[in-house]
Design a protein around this motif. Structure first.
Motif, PDB file in Angstrom:
ATOM      1  N   ARG A   1      33.820 -54.163  86.033  1.00 28.12           N
ATOM      2  CA  ARG A   1      34.065 -53.390  87.150  1.00 28.12           C
ATOM      3  C   ARG A   1      34.188 -51.944  86.813  1.00 28.12           C
ATOM      4  O   ARG A   1      33.897 -50.932  87.693  1.00 28.12           O
ATOM      5  CB  ARG A   1      35.625 -54.006  87.587  1.00 28.12           C
TER       6      ARG A   1
ATOM      7  N   SER B   1      30.198 -58.107  92.234  1.00 30.75           N
ATOM      8  CA  SER B   1      31.204 -58.795  92.969  1.00 30.75           C
ATOM      9  C   SER B   1      30.908 -59.199  94.017  1.00 30.75           C
ATOM     10  O   SER B   1      31.227 -58.812  95.213  1.00 30.75           O
ATOM     11  CB  SER B   1      32.202 -57.570  92.997  1.00 30.75           C
TER      12      SER B   1
ATOM     13  N   THR C   1      35.553 -59.171  82.874  1.00 29.17           N
ATOM     14  CA  THR C   1      35.498 -58.611  84.616  1.00 29.17           C
ATOM     15  C   THR C   1      35.849 -57.156  84.463  1.00 29.17           C
ATOM     16  O   THR C   1      35.388 -56.451  85.395  1.00 29.17           O
ATOM     17  CB  THR C   1      36.333 -59.660  85.116  1.00 29.17           C
TER      18      THR C   1
END
Length: 136
Positions: free
Chosen positions: A88, A25, A84
């Motif tokens: 995460r 990120s 994603t």
């Protein structure tokens, strides 16, 4: 023409999945996601006001209907979301594991600190046997 669209859609899914899996990120990925979100929002608003253009674009691509084009785009967006979210979640899992290990090490009782913490002498006698055994 439909086979070309199918191949392009599959390649897009694969490329997006690899691109999202490889990086963290950082600012670049965040900027790319924000730009893609703005493009998606603009396309959604445009297709709401001008649905005939969406149908024409679908026919040009050989898909047939605009709703099918929206379905394909939704599937790609869903895969991007899954990739994603997995990335995460994996990052948070690694962070929690590191924090748990650090906490366990910090709170572990060290053998040389036991005697000094309670204010008593060393638990071993002069001959190396424990004081508990010497008391028996």
């Amino acid at each position: 023409m439909i086979i070309i669209v199918q191949v392009v859609l599959v390649l897009a899914v694969i490329l997006v999945a690899f691109a999202l899996m490889r990086g963290g990120s950082n600012a670049r990925h965040l900027a790319i996601r924000r730009i893609l979100l703005l493009i998606f929002a603009a396309a959604a608003v445009f297709s709401i006001f001008f649905p005939a253009v969406l149908s024409s674009a679908a026919e040009f691509l050989g898909i047939g209907r605009g709703t099918d084009l929206v379905l394909y785009a939704t599937i790609i967006c869903f895969f991007v979301y899954m990739a994603t979210t997995y990335q995460r979640f994996r990052s948070m899992e690694i962070s929690i594991t590191k924090l748990s290990r650090r906490l366990a090490l910090d709170e572990a009782e060290h053998p040389n600190e036991r005697g000094s913490a309670s204010g008593t002498a060393d638990a071993t006698g002069t001959d190396g046997s424990s004081s508990h055994q010497a008391a028996k």
